[in-house]
Design a protein around this motif. Sequence first.
Motif, mmCIF file in Angstrom:
data_model
loop_
_atom_site.group_PDB
_atom_site.id
_atom_site.type_symbol
_atom_site.label_atom_id
_atom_site.label_comp_id
_atom_site.label_asym_id
_atom_site.label_seq_id
_atom_site.Cartn_x
_atom_site.Cartn_y
_atom_site.Cartn_z
ATOM 1 N N ASP A 7 -57.694 -24.399 5.949
ATOM 2 C CA ASP A 7 -56.709 -24.867 5.033
ATOM 3 C C ASP A 7 -55.332 -25.524 5.860
ATOM 4 N N SER A 8 -55.507 -25.451 7.108
ATOM 5 C CA SER A 8 -54.180 -25.854 7.873
ATOM 6 C C SER A 8 -53.803 -27.433 7.790
ATOM 7 N N ILE A 9 -54.773 -28.268 7.689
ATOM 8 C CA ILE A 9 -54.344 -29.502 7.033
ATOM 9 C C ILE A 9 -53.792 -29.818 5.925
ATOM 10 N N ALA A 10 -54.515 -29.280 5.197
ATOM 11 C CA ALA A 10 -54.029 -29.052 3.606
ATOM 12 C C ALA A 10 -52.369 -28.411 3.353
ATOM 13 N N ARG A 11 -52.474 -27.424 4.066
ATOM 14 C CA ARG A 11 -51.001 -26.758 3.922
ATOM 15 C C ARG A 11 -49.954 -27.623 4.580
ATOM 16 N N ALA A 12 -50.295 -28.383 5.705
ATOM 17 C CA ALA A 12 -49.488 -29.163 6.214
ATOM 18 C C ALA A 12 -48.936 -30.319 5.199
ATOM 19 N N GLU A 13 -50.000 -31.142 4.611
ATOM 20 C CA GLU A 13 -50.046 -31.987 3.654
ATOM 21 C C GLU A 13 -49.089 -31.519 2.624
ATOM 22 N N LEU A 14 -49.207 -30.435 2.038
ATOM 23 C CA LEU A 14 -48.444 -29.644 0.943
ATOM 24 C C LEU A 14 -47.022 -29.649 1.501
ATOM 25 N N ALA A 15 -46.590 -29.243 2.832
ATOM 26 C CA ALA A 15 -45.295 -29.186 2.917
ATOM 27 C C ALA A 15 -44.680 -30.546 3.052
ATOM 28 N N GLN A 16 -45.570 -31.734 3.757
ATOM 29 C CA GLN A 16 -44.970 -32.893 3.679
ATOM 30 C C GLN A 16 -44.882 -33.560 2.099
ATOM 31 N N ALA A 17 -45.550 -33.147 1.313
ATOM 32 C CA ALA A 17 -45.266 -33.566 -0.107
ATOM 33 C C ALA A 17 -44.090 -32.888 -0.597
ATOM 34 N N ARG A 18 -43.872 -31.542 -0.247
ATOM 35 C CA ARG A 18 -42.665 -31.042 -0.870
ATOM 36 C C ARG A 18 -41.382 -31.634 -0.224
ATOM 37 N N ALA A 19 -41.548 -32.289 0.797
ATOM 38 C CA ALA A 19 -40.321 -32.661 1.660
ATOM 39 C C ALA A 19 -40.010 -33.742 1.072
ATOM 40 N N ASN A 20 -41.054 -34.715 0.901
ATOM 41 C CA ASN A 20 -40.824 -36.080 0.092
ATOM 42 C C ASN A 20 -40.374 -35.913 -1.217
ATOM 43 N N LEU A 21 -40.829 -34.900 -1.962
ATOM 44 C CA LEU A 21 -40.311 -34.719 -3.493
ATOM 45 C C LEU A 21 -39.164 -34.424 -3.146
ATOM 46 N N ASP A 22 -38.410 -33.314 -2.150
ATOM 47 C CA ASP A 22 -37.023 -33.144 -2.357
ATOM 48 C C ASP A 22 -36.212 -34.364 -1.980
ATOM 49 N N LEU A 23 -36.478 -35.343 -1.348
ATOM 50 C CA LEU A 23 -36.002 -36.568 -0.933
ATOM 51 C C LEU A 23 -35.831 -37.352 -1.967
ATOM 52 N N ALA A 24 -36.921 -37.458 -2.709
ATOM 53 C CA ALA A 24 -36.939 -38.350 -3.801
ATOM 54 C C ALA A 24 -36.221 -37.996 -4.903
ATOM 55 N N GLU A 25 -35.937 -36.647 -5.218
ATOM 56 C CA GLU A 25 -35.231 -36.253 -6.209
ATOM 57 C C GLU A 25 -33.758 -36.377 -5.846
ATOM 58 N N LYS A 26 -33.462 -36.193 -4.656
ATOM 59 C CA LYS A 26 -32.012 -36.290 -4.062
ATOM 60 C C LYS A 26 -31.486 -37.826 -4.264
ATOM 61 N N SER A 27 -32.698 -38.702 -4.009
ATOM 62 C CA SER A 27 -32.239 -40.213 -4.079
ATOM 63 C C SER A 27 -32.049 -40.627 -5.646
ATOM 64 N N PHE A 28 -33.003 -40.012 -6.263
ATOM 65 C CA PHE A 28 -32.767 -40.408 -7.795
ATOM 66 C C PHE A 28 -31.527 -39.888 -8.492
ATOM 67 N N GLN A 29 -30.921 -38.682 -8.012
ATOM 68 C CA GLN A 29 -29.679 -38.219 -8.294
ATOM 69 C C GLN A 29 -28.424 -38.974 -7.981
ATOM 70 N N ARG A 30 -28.647 -39.541 -6.672
ATOM 71 C CA ARG A 30 -27.552 -40.396 -6.441
ATOM 72 C C ARG A 30 -27.400 -41.873 -6.976
ATOM 73 N N ALA A 31 -28.907 -42.077 -7.179
ATOM 74 C CA ALA A 31 -28.917 -43.315 -8.191
ATOM 75 C C ALA A 31 -28.209 -43.439 -9.358
ATOM 76 N N GLN A 32 -28.506 -42.239 -10.114
ATOM 77 C CA GLN A 32 -28.065 -42.039 -11.230
ATOM 78 C C GLN A 32 -26.268 -41.902 -11.311
ATOM 79 N N LEU A 33 -26.010 -41.282 -10.435
ATOM 80 C CA LEU A 33 -24.465 -41.237 -10.186
ATOM 81 C C LEU A 33 -23.817 -42.556 -9.977
ATOM 82 N N LEU A 34 -24.323 -43.531 -8.963
ATOM 83 C CA LEU A 34 -24.039 -44.713 -8.807
ATOM 84 C C LEU A 34 -24.126 -45.510 -9.992
ATOM 85 N N PHE A 35 -24.992 -45.513 -10.948
ATOM 86 C CA PHE A 35 -25.217 -46.188 -12.081
ATOM 87 C C PHE A 35 -24.368 -45.800 -12.867
ATOM 88 N N LYS A 36 -23.883 -44.762 -13.056
ATOM 89 C CA LYS A 36 -23.102 -44.256 -14.062
ATOM 90 C C LYS A 36 -21.576 -44.899 -13.766
#
Length: 341
Positions: free
Chosen positions: A87-116
Amino acid sequence: MSVCRSVILLLLFLLAPFSSAQAELAPLVEVVQPEQRLVRDELVTFGSLRSDESTLIRPEVEGRVAALHFQEGMAVKGGALLVSLDDSIARAELAQARANLDLAEKSFQRAQLLFKRGASNAQALDEAQSQQQAARASLALAQARLDKTLIRAPYDGVLGLRQVSVGDYLSAGDNIVNLEVLDPLKVDFRVPQKAVSQVRLQQRIELSLDAYPNERFQGEIIALNPRLDEVGRSQAIRAQVANRDQRLKPGQFVKVSVILAERPQALLIPEEAIMPMGQQLMINLLVAGKVERRVIRIGQRLNGWAEVVEGLQGGETVISAGWQKVVPGREVRSVPRGQGA
C-alpha cells in the motif's frame, strides 16, 4: 401261478389302508402374515451438489502481495482479512490528496473573504469552491484505493487452495482463493417433462451417494425453474440439504429421490404368494383351516415383497408356498414360511 396271484392279492389287501390314508392326507403349505411397513412413491433421478454460496476472492486494484493472512482450507468469518497488498503508493496518493484538499479549502476561504469585501467576483468564488469539491473527491478516491489493498472475506465460509504467493504481482481480477459456504448445500437436478406436475416447492427429497452407501441425507426443494429445457424437455430443480458435519462436498454426484407419497402402514406379502390368473392377481388365504382365494391389486415391489393396495385388510393368513397343490374350500396343513411345504 395261482400262488403268486394269491400273494399279490394279499399284499394289496394289507397296503390298502395306508394308501387311502395317504390319499386323504391334507396338503402341506407355508403361511405368512402380511407385514405393515412404510412404503414410499419416489421419483428417482440424479444431480450434483453445489455450495450454498461460492466465490473467487480477487483484488479490485493491482498491486504486489505483501502478506497472506489465511491458511488453505480454513474456516473464516465474514470481514476477516485475507490478503494485504503493498500500500505504499496508495498511502502516498492519500497524503497528496489530503494536501491538495487542505490547499483547496484555504483558497476557498480566501475567495469568500475577498468576495465579501468586493475585491473579487462571483466567478472566482465558484472556481475556488469547485476546486475544493474536486479535492474532496480526490481524497475519497485515494482512501478507497488504500482500503482495497486489504482484501477481506465477503461472508462466513471455508477457503480452498490459494493460487498466489507473497511477492506475486496481481492485476485487478486475478484469482487468489475460492471461498465456499458448505452448510447448507444446494442440490441441482432435473426431472422429465411428464413428472413436472408431481414436483412442488418444499417437497422432501433424500440423497444417496457412493461415499456413504448405507445412508440417506434429507433435504427439500427450494426452487423450480419455470422454463423447461427445450432440448431435453426437462425442468431444472434446486433443493437444499443440511451439511453440519460437512461430510458432503460440492461437486459430488448424487442419487436424488423425490418423495411423492408415503404410506406408513402399507401391507406387504411375499411375491411368491401371488398367483397370476389371466389379467388378475390372486392370493390364497387360510381361513378356519381351509383355502379361500381372493383377488388383489398390488402397488410397489420391494426386494421380494409386494404392496397390496386392494384385497387385504391386515391380519389374514396368506399361503406363501404350496398354493399350486390346493383348491378353494379344501382343508390344508400349514407351517410358518421358510419351514418347508
